[in-house]
Design a protein around this motif. Structure first.
Motif, PDB file in Angstrom:
ATOM      1  N   ASP A  76       0.854  -1.108  -0.105  1.00 44.40           N
ATOM      2  CA  ASP A  76      -0.244  -0.052   0.047  1.00 44.40           C
ATOM      3  C   ASP A  76       0.900   1.316  -0.165  1.00 44.40           C
ATOM      4  O   ASP A  76       1.886   1.495   0.559  1.00 44.40           O
ATOM      5  N   VAL A  77       0.394   2.327  -0.797  1.00 42.82           N
ATOM      6  CA  VAL A  77       1.109   3.441  -0.777  1.00 42.82           C
ATOM      7  C   VAL A  77       0.529   4.295   0.317  1.00 42.82           C
ATOM      8  O   VAL A  77       1.308   5.040   1.130  1.00 42.82           O
ATOM      9  N   LEU A  78      -0.715   4.589   0.748  1.00 43.50           N
ATOM     10  CA  LEU A  78      -1.242   5.175   1.831  1.00 43.50           C
ATOM     11  C   LEU A  78      -2.066   4.206   2.558  1.00 43.50           C
ATOM     12  O   LEU A  78      -2.528   3.261   2.272  1.00 43.50           O
ATOM     13  N   PRO A  79      -2.118   4.340   3.938  1.00 43.53           N
ATOM     14  CA  PRO A  79      -2.663   3.665   5.039  1.00 43.53           C
ATOM     15  C   PRO A  79      -4.244   3.872   5.017  1.00 43.53           C
ATOM     16  O   PRO A  79      -4.485   4.928   4.720  1.00 43.53           O
ATOM     17  N   GLY A  80      -5.081   2.891   5.277  1.00 43.92           N
ATOM     18  CA  GLY A  80      -6.343   3.002   5.709  1.00 43.92           C
ATOM     19  C   GLY A  80      -7.248   3.015   4.406  1.00 43.92           C
ATOM     20  O   GLY A  80      -8.447   3.472   4.146  1.00 43.92           O
ATOM     21  N   ARG A  81      -6.821   2.640   3.407  1.00 43.11           N
ATOM     22  CA  ARG A  81      -7.731   2.697   2.202  1.00 43.11           C
ATOM     23  C   ARG A  81      -8.177   1.184   1.630  1.00 43.11           C
ATOM     24  O   ARG A  81      -8.556   0.917   0.529  1.00 43.11           O
ATOM     25  N   GLU A  82      -8.106   0.053   2.745  1.00 42.50           N
ATOM     26  CA  GLU A  82      -8.387  -1.130   2.200  1.00 42.50           C
ATOM     27  C   GLU A  82      -9.847  -1.383   1.948  1.00 42.50           C
ATOM     28  O   GLU A  82      -9.822  -2.470   1.215  1.00 42.50           O
ATOM     29  N   ASP A  83     -10.702  -0.620   2.161  1.00 43.11           N
ATOM     30  CA  ASP A  83     -12.113  -0.432   1.920  1.00 43.11           C
ATOM     31  C   ASP A  83     -12.594   0.256   0.661  1.00 43.11           C
ATOM     32  O   ASP A  83     -13.737   0.371   0.154  1.00 43.11           O
ATOM     33  N   ALA A  84     -11.473   0.781  -0.013  1.00 37.11           N
ATOM     34  CA  ALA A  84     -11.785   1.691  -1.223  1.00 37.11           C
ATOM     35  C   ALA A  84     -12.182   0.876  -2.548  1.00 37.11           C
ATOM     36  O   ALA A  84     -12.028  -0.360  -2.432  1.00 37.11           O
ATOM     37  N   PRO A  85     -13.057   1.421  -3.247  1.00 35.79           N
ATOM     38  CA  PRO A  85     -13.883   0.656  -4.119  1.00 35.79           C
ATOM     39  C   PRO A  85     -12.937   0.280  -5.176  1.00 35.79           C
ATOM     40  O   PRO A  85     -13.179  -0.745  -5.878  1.00 35.79           O
ATOM     41  N   LEU A  86     -11.849   0.989  -5.544  1.00 36.67           N
ATOM     42  CA  LEU A  86     -11.088   0.644  -6.589  1.00 36.67           C
ATOM     43  C   LEU A  86      -9.448   0.252  -5.858  1.00 36.67           C
ATOM     44  O   LEU A  86      -9.249   0.826  -4.939  1.00 36.67           O
ATOM     45  N   ASP A  87      -8.828  -0.612  -6.813  1.00 35.44           N
ATOM     46  CA  ASP A  87      -7.695  -1.178  -6.381  1.00 35.44           C
ATOM     47  C   ASP A  87      -6.629  -0.947  -7.360  1.00 35.44           C
ATOM     48  O   ASP A  87      -6.818  -1.591  -8.520  1.00 35.44           O
ATOM     49  N   TYR A  88      -5.711  -0.054  -7.286  1.00 35.26           N
ATOM     50  CA  TYR A  88      -4.926   0.046  -8.527  1.00 35.26           C
ATOM     51  C   TYR A  88      -3.207   0.168  -8.271  1.00 35.26           C
ATOM     52  O   TYR A  88      -2.849   0.856  -7.142  1.00 35.26           O
ATOM     53  N   MET A  89      -2.476  -0.356  -8.904  1.00 28.73           N
ATOM     54  CA  MET A  89      -0.940  -0.527  -8.755  1.00 28.73           C
ATOM     55  C   MET A  89      -0.595   0.514  -9.791  1.00 28.73           C
ATOM     56  O   MET A  89      -0.424   0.640 -10.811  1.00 28.73           O
ATOM     57  N   LEU A  90       0.135   1.669  -8.955  1.00 27.08           N
ATOM     58  CA  LEU A  90       0.602   2.996  -9.808  1.00 27.08           C
ATOM     59  C   LEU A  90       1.842   2.395 -10.772  1.00 27.08           C
ATOM     60  O   LEU A  90       2.813   1.841 -10.164  1.00 27.08           O
ATOM     61  N   PRO A  91       2.028   2.841 -11.738  1.00 28.51           N
ATOM     62  CA  PRO A  91       3.168   2.322 -12.538  1.00 28.51           C
ATOM     63  C   PRO A  91       4.273   3.267 -11.798  1.00 28.51           C
ATOM     64  O   PRO A  91       4.052   4.561 -11.517  1.00 28.51           O
ATOM     65  N   TYR A  92       5.510   2.787 -12.215  1.00 33.43           N
ATOM     66  CA  TYR A  92       6.624   3.565 -11.713  1.00 33.43           C
ATOM     67  C   TYR A  92       6.965   4.677 -12.623  1.00 33.43           C
ATOM     68  O   TYR A  92       6.499   4.803 -13.928  1.00 33.43           O
ATOM     69  N   PRO A  93       6.949   6.120 -11.930  1.00 36.43           N
ATOM     70  CA  PRO A  93       6.865   7.245 -12.746  1.00 36.43           C
ATOM     71  C   PRO A  93       8.112   7.500 -13.764  1.00 36.43           C
ATOM     72  O   PRO A  93       8.052   8.487 -14.479  1.00 36.43           O
ATOM     73  N   ALA A  94       9.147   6.687 -13.667  1.00 34.90           N
ATOM     74  CA  ALA A  94      10.364   7.045 -14.456  1.00 34.90           C
ATOM     75  C   ALA A  94      10.830   8.481 -14.302  1.00 34.90           C
ATOM     76  O   ALA A  94      10.783   8.985 -13.357  1.00 34.90           O
ATOM     77  N   SER A  95      11.268   8.914 -15.248  1.00 34.41           N
ATOM     78  CA  SER A  95      11.889  10.329 -15.062  1.00 34.41           C
ATOM     79  C   SER A  95      10.841  11.481 -14.894  1.00 34.41           C
ATOM     80  O   SER A  95      11.349  12.664 -14.695  1.00 34.41           O
ATOM     81  N   VAL A  96       9.611  11.367 -14.863  1.00 34.66           N
ATOM     82  CA  VAL A  96       8.607  12.344 -14.548  1.00 34.66           C
ATOM     83  C   VAL A  96       8.947  12.461 -12.920  1.00 34.66           C
ATOM     84  O   VAL A  96       8.578  13.533 -12.437  1.00 34.66           O
ATOM     85  N   LEU A  97       9.595  11.797 -12.304  1.00 36.81           N
ATOM     86  CA  LEU A  97      10.063  12.070 -10.752  1.00 36.81           C
ATOM     87  C   LEU A  97      10.767  13.278 -10.619  1.00 36.81           C
ATOM     88  O   LEU A  97      10.938  13.883  -9.593  1.00 36.81           O
ATOM     89  N   LYS A  98      11.507  13.802 -11.823  1.00 39.74           N
ATOM     90  CA  LYS A  98      12.398  14.743 -11.684  1.00 39.74           C
ATOM     91  C   LYS A  98      11.514  16.115 -11.553  1.00 39.74           C
ATOM     92  O   LYS A  98      11.960  17.028 -11.115  1.00 39.74           O
ATOM     93  N   LEU A  99      10.181  15.936 -11.682  1.00 34.06           N
ATOM     94  CA  LEU A  99       9.308  16.949 -11.203  1.00 34.06           C
ATOM     95  C   LEU A  99       9.287  17.342  -9.678  1.00 34.06           C
ATOM     96  O   LEU A  99       9.391  18.427  -9.258  1.00 34.06           O
ATOM     97  N   MET A 100       9.285  16.225  -9.069  1.00 35.72           N
ATOM     98  CA  MET A 100       9.341  16.275  -7.597  1.00 35.72           C
ATOM     99  C   MET A 100      10.657  16.691  -7.145  1.00 35.72           C
ATOM    100  O   MET A 100      10.973  17.653  -6.361  1.00 35.72           O
ATOM    101  N   VAL A 101      12.011  16.196  -7.766  1.00 33.92           N
ATOM    102  CA  VAL A 101      13.025  16.779  -7.470  1.00 33.92           C
ATOM    103  C   VAL A 101      13.249  18.464  -7.589  1.00 33.92           C
ATOM    104  O   VAL A 101      13.803  18.981  -7.030  1.00 33.92           O
ATOM    105  N   ALA A 102      12.699  18.723  -8.818  1.00 35.32           N
ATOM    106  CA  ALA A 102      12.970  20.136  -9.210  1.00 35.32           C
ATOM    107  C   ALA A 102      12.046  21.179  -8.227  1.00 35.32           C
ATOM    108  O   ALA A 102      12.615  22.125  -7.803  1.00 35.32           O
TER     109      ALA A 102
END
Length: 477
Positions: free
Chosen positions: A168-194
């Motif tokens: 899990d990425v976030l706690p407390g979402r076990e009962d959420a109606p949707l369940d989704y595995m986030l793709p790895y962001p690759a170099s878009v992570l550089k937005l967070m770095v900047a």
């Protein structure tokens, strides 16, 4: 909800011509009704593009994937691996290509902006083996959702667990109606770095023209050897030509100032809960792995801050008002300028390949002059595209301030689109993450011209970008 008038069009017009006819399932989309919500449009367009028809250049059997899943996930630099499309054995890989194992993971968001840069409409759609036709994410007035149990990407788990993650990425979402595995962001992570570096600039901890001496105590194949440059030049290299060395240097600089934990906490405080620059190596800034997460919605919201809309952009879960003043005006201007000078225009926009029958035209953006040689062709960080882009620049309708990313099983692009003077008005943010990186290609794709860089993504992303842009251009204002 705003009423829209959608110009009559067919998907053949939206996506442009290809060297080989597209598969029947992707050849046409139904003409949208006169009044169609953005979410309906996005879901139907993603479904019509038939992403499940791409070929896998490195197919994996269930047995192989199961063996890897049984072992602990290695701590690696995911982006250090060479491109499958460019590897010496690329021809052999093409001969061994098979249809993709199952419906790909795609996470897409569009935020419509009003004339003041505030969010006026939004849509987020998820596709996966669990949601093969796409599912619309429920998002509230603050661009927030509790309706998804976000999971961390798992390379092997995508094969053996039908695309459903286990961490899990976030706690407390076990009962959420949707369940989704986030793709790895690759170099878009550089937005967070900047964002993190400019946060330090605004705090007076570092200066843009300070020289940072990157001296890793352990050399990473991703990050490279020691270097020295100004913070400004490292930022430019990271954002405009996706330099991994520059990005590693900036991450290490943030570690040097004990700023990584503070950055991740600020993302939480801003309601950008899935943005996590977690697990990087303090000694060299590398170790970019699956612990780094980004959703398309939170990435689009981050770009809304950078874009600088007036007033309250949204209210965070703790009740605080989020405004553009999260970053100073000067930091936002630098960020936007760098994204607008992006060199790799080859996923949602494909202007670097101007004039080719393949890939299909994407978002009709203008290419920054800095990459254009005397013959009109684009070269970025040694990557030669080989097409004269001046005709496409003459016909461009928008600017696209964006950051793409790519590894073998990750293809992503996120940015801000704004119409050029005299063109149909549009102003929106588009953010797309997927597991369709350079390991995948379209059936019947033509050979890459000698001496030029291959197309790293399926052209379906360009078709998506063109469709979204046409939709936005057709909206009543």
């Amino acid at each position: 909800m705003r009423v829209r008038t959608i110009l009559s069009w067919t998907m053949a017009v939206v996506v442009g011509a290809a060297v080989v006819p597209p598969p029947a399932a992707a050849a046409a989309a139904p003409v949208p009704p006169p009044e169609q919500s953005l979410a309906e449009f996005l879901q139907q367009t993603l479904d019509s593009l038939a992403f499940q028809e791409v070929l896998d250049l490195a197919p994996r059997t269930s047995a192989q994937a199961g063996a890897r899943a049984a072992a602990p996930a290695p701590t690696v630099d995911k982006e250090a691996a060479p491109s499958v499309q460019r590897a010496p054995g690329a021809a052999a890989a093409l001969a061994a290509a098979q249809p993709i194992f199952q419906q790909p993971q795609i996470d897409a968001t569009v935020l419509e902006l009003d004339r003041h840069g505030r969010v006026a409409g939004s849509a987020t759609v998820l596709m996966s083996p669990q949601y093969p036709r796409g599912v619309v994410v429920p998002v509230d007035a603050n661009l927030h959702t509790t309706g998804v149990r976000w999971r961390q990407w798992d390379d092997a788990g995508w094969y053996v667990n039908r695309g459903q993650g286990t961490i899990d990425v976030l706690p407390g979402r076990e009962d959420a109606p949707l369940d989704y595995m986030l793709p790895y962001p690759a170099s878009v992570l550089k937005l967070m770095v900047a964002f993190g570096v400019l946060r330090l600039v605004d705090q007076g901890v570092v200066g843009l023209d300070d020289t940072y001496r990157y001296q890793p105590t352990t050399i990473s194949s991703l990050c490279g050897a020691a270097s020295a440059d100004t913070v400004r030049k490292y930022l430019d290299a990271a954002l405009t030509q996706s330099s991994n060395n520059a990005s590693c240097a900036l991450i290490k600089m943030m570690w040097d100032h004990n700023a990584i934990d503070g950055l991740n906490q600020q993302f939480q405080d801003l309601g950008l809960e899935t943005l996590r620059l977690v697990g990087t190596n303090p000694v060299n800034g590398g170790r970019w792995g699956n612990t780094i997460t980004m959703s398309s919605l939170d990435t689009a919201k981050l770009l809304a801050i950078v874009n600088g809309g007036r007033g309250t952009l949204w209210t965070a879960p703790d009740g605080r008002r989020v405004t553009r003043n999260v970053l100073s005006a000067s930091s936002r201007a630098l960020f936007l300028t760098a994204l607008g000078r992006q060199g790799f225009n080859w996923m949602l926009s494909t202007t670097n390949y101007c004039g080719r029958d393949y890939p299909a035209p994407g978002i009709p953006q203008v290419v920054a002059d800095r990459w254009i040689g005397a013959d009109g062709t684009v070269t970025v960080a040694g990557n030669r595209f080989g097409q004269d882009v001046r005709p496409c620049n003459a016909e461009a309708q928008v600017t696209f301030a964006h950051k793409p990313g790519w590894v073998n099983n990750s293809g992503a692009d996120a940015g801000i689109v704004r119409s050029l003077p005299g063109e149909a008005k549009r102003h929106y943010i588009i953010s797309v993450f997927s597991n369709l990186g350079d390991q995948y290609r379209d059936p019947g794709r033509p050979a890459t011209p000698a001496g030029t860089v291959p197309v790293e993504y399926t052209q379906k992303f360009a078709q998506l970008g063109a469709a979204v842009d046409r939709y936005q251009a057709a909206c009543r204002r």
